[in-house]
Design a protein around this motif. Structure first.
Motif, PDB file in Angstrom:
ATOM      1  N   ALA A 176       0.823  -1.209   0.000  1.00 13.63           N
ATOM      2  CA  ALA A 176       0.000   0.000   0.000  1.00 13.63           C
ATOM      3  C   ALA A 176       0.859   1.261   0.000  1.00 13.63           C
ATOM      4  O   ALA A 176       0.391   2.337  -0.400  1.00 13.63           O
ATOM      5  CB  ALA A 176      -0.930  -0.001   1.210  1.00 13.63           C
ATOM      6  N   ARG A 215      -5.088  -0.006  -5.917  1.00 15.24           N
ATOM      7  CA  ARG A 215      -6.541  -0.183  -5.773  1.00 15.24           C
ATOM      8  C   ARG A 215      -6.847  -1.609  -5.330  1.00 15.24           C
ATOM      9  O   ARG A 215      -7.621  -1.838  -4.386  1.00 15.24           O
ATOM     10  CB  ARG A 215      -7.225   0.120  -7.105  1.00 15.24           C
ATOM     11  CG  ARG A 215      -8.732  -0.110  -7.133  1.00 15.24           C
ATOM     12  CD  ARG A 215      -9.239  -0.390  -8.540  1.00 15.24           C
ATOM     13  NE  ARG A 215      -8.768  -1.668  -9.068  1.00 15.24           N
ATOM     14  CZ  ARG A 215      -9.086  -2.153 -10.259  1.00 15.24           C
ATOM     15  NH1 ARG A 215      -9.859  -1.455 -11.080  1.00 15.24           N
ATOM     16  NH2 ARG A 215      -8.610  -3.331 -10.651  1.00 15.24           N
ATOM     17  N   LEU A 220      -5.869  -2.270  -1.748  1.00  7.90           N
ATOM     18  CA  LEU A 220      -6.818  -1.693  -0.791  1.00  7.90           C
ATOM     19  C   LEU A 220      -8.078  -2.550  -0.662  1.00  7.90           C
ATOM     20  O   LEU A 220      -8.637  -2.672   0.428  1.00  7.90           O
ATOM     21  CB  LEU A 220      -7.178  -0.268  -1.205  1.00  7.90           C
ATOM     22  CG  LEU A 220      -6.068   0.747  -0.946  1.00  7.90           C
ATOM     23  CD1 LEU A 220      -6.321   2.039  -1.711  1.00  7.90           C
ATOM     24  CD2 LEU A 220      -5.929   1.031   0.551  1.00  7.90           C
ATOM     25  N   ALA A 253      -4.597   2.087   4.888  1.00  7.03           N
ATOM     26  CA  ALA A 253      -5.671   2.540   4.010  1.00  7.03           C
ATOM     27  C   ALA A 253      -5.934   4.035   4.181  1.00  7.03           C
ATOM     28  O   ALA A 253      -6.160   4.765   3.204  1.00  7.03           O
ATOM     29  CB  ALA A 253      -6.944   1.747   4.271  1.00  7.03           C
ATOM     30  N   ALA A 272      -9.691   3.198  -0.809  1.00  7.42           N
ATOM     31  CA  ALA A 272      -9.216   3.474   0.548  1.00  7.42           C
ATOM     32  C   ALA A 272     -10.410   3.755   1.479  1.00  7.42           C
ATOM     33  O   ALA A 272     -10.448   3.241   2.610  1.00  7.42           O
ATOM     34  CB  ALA A 272      -8.261   4.662   0.534  1.00  7.42           C
ATOM     35  N   ALA A 278     -12.155   0.482   2.167  1.00 12.07           N
ATOM     36  CA  ALA A 278     -11.391  -0.385   3.071  1.00 12.07           C
ATOM     37  C   ALA A 278     -11.505   0.084   4.515  1.00 12.07           C
ATOM     38  O   ALA A 278     -11.733  -0.723   5.436  1.00 12.07           O
ATOM     39  CB  ALA A 278      -9.927  -0.415   2.633  1.00 12.07           C
TER      40      ALA A 278
END
Length: 341
Positions: A274, A300, A303, A318, A333, A336
């Motif tokens: 990430a 993407r 996440l 996130a 994000a 998540a």
């Protein structure tokens, strides 16, 4: 006989199997492809519709071609590809993408074999393909007798299982074709039942719009929230339907060392992934097929995996991307964080 020498040479080059078919060996192919596209099952892969005339009719791609040499090269993993699915804070990358890009590796080998063939017949011509042109390799490989398309639409082989790449050499040479293999999956539904997203409407049918390989690699922008929740920690491709196949008891070891998994790509920690910026992403996946989807689409996917992990410790990873310039990343994000909270 040229064909016997061709097969012997292909084995010397490292291919596991070599078979021959005709460009027009699958007359039902145009109708099958047209039905797939008409139902919208190709999703955002517009090139399928745009090049349907060539993809559906290999003879139209190169009218001068008289034979298609189909070759199989194993990439069987030395580790259990499903083990990472039990590590929710780590990402699952498809086996074929855990080292060098097979397009480059396989194409070089095909070109060497092609050059040898031209030495035997200097007046003839060849063209080599590895997912680089509108060629439907799986139906052609089945027609050549390399194996058969299983209920998951992938190619299976009695003596290779399901872990192998396909390459094609089109040539103006007339080479005696092989007969299709009469393989069968019987009543087995393992590949259909294991699919997390239900991407198989029926045996031998695939709806790419629900396939995790398509969603993580080809799909641009945000993924449908219903499907995100089913993707688990799969961040590039999906091996479930291949890995569960009983025919893999006959799979042979990969001969090409460039297909051996890099340890850091077998189960990379999501928190580390990430944090990748564009430069970090390019450095980590240099020479890998993962590189082609770009940092934004990859993060993407990461996440979505974080959101599915159930690991509250990943919330900061996130949150750090809530204001990411890429809209799909910032959306992922937010999703998540909401799921983990």
């Amino acid at each position: 006989m040229l064909k016997d020498r061709l097969i012997a040479r292909a084995l010397e080059e490292g291919f596991a199997k070599c078979r021959v078919t005709r460009p027009d060996a699958v007359p039902e192919l145009p109708a099958r492809l047209a039905g797939f596209v008409a139902q919208g099952r190709h999703g955002q892969m517009g090139w399928m519709a745009e090049r349907m005339a060539w993809r559906g009719d290999p003879a139209a791609l190169w009218p001068e071609a008289r034979s298609v040499i189909m070759l199989a090269e194993p990439y069987t993993p030395a580790h259990d590809p499903m083990a990472v699915l039990d590590q929710p804070d780590h990402g699952a990358i498809s086996v074929y993408a855990q080292n060098r890009d097979y397009h480059d590796v396989l194409k070089k080998r095909l070109k060497r074999l092609g050059r040898w063939l031209l030495e035997q017949a200097p007046d003839e011509q060849i063209k080599v393909f590895v997912d680089t042109a509108p060629v439907m390799e799986k139906p052609l490989a089945a027609a050549a007798g390399l194996g058969w398309q299983g209920k998951h639409t992938n190619l299976l082989s009695r003596d290779l299982g399901s872990w192998f790449f396909l390459g094609a050499i089109f040539t103006t040479l007339e080479i005696e074709p092989d007969s299709p293999e009469n393989g069968s999956c019987g009543s087995c539904r393992a590949c259909l039942d294991i699919c997390p997203t239900g991407a198989f409407p029926a045996p031998n049918q695939l709806d790419a719009r629900r396939c995790i390989s398509y969603l993580t690699i080809e799909h641009h922008g945000p993924v449908d929230p219903e499907l995100r929740a089913l993707m688990g920690n799969r961040i590039y491709g999906c091996d479930d339907c291949l890995a569960v196949c009983p025919w893999n008891k006959f799979a042979v070891q990969a001969r090409e060392v460039k297909y051996a998994a890099r340890p850091e790509l077998i189960a990379p920690p999501l928190a580390e992934l990430a944090r990748l910026d564009d430069a970090g992403f390019r450095a980590m996946f240099s020479g890998s097929p993962v590189k082609r989807i770009g940092r934004d689409r990859f993060v993407r996917n990461v996440l979505y995996a974080i959101g599915n992990s159930g690991e509250a410790a990943l919330i900061p990873a996130a949150q750090a991307l809530l204001d990411d310039p890429d809209e799909a990343v910032s959306d992922a994000a937010r999703w998540a964080v909401a799921r983990l909270k």
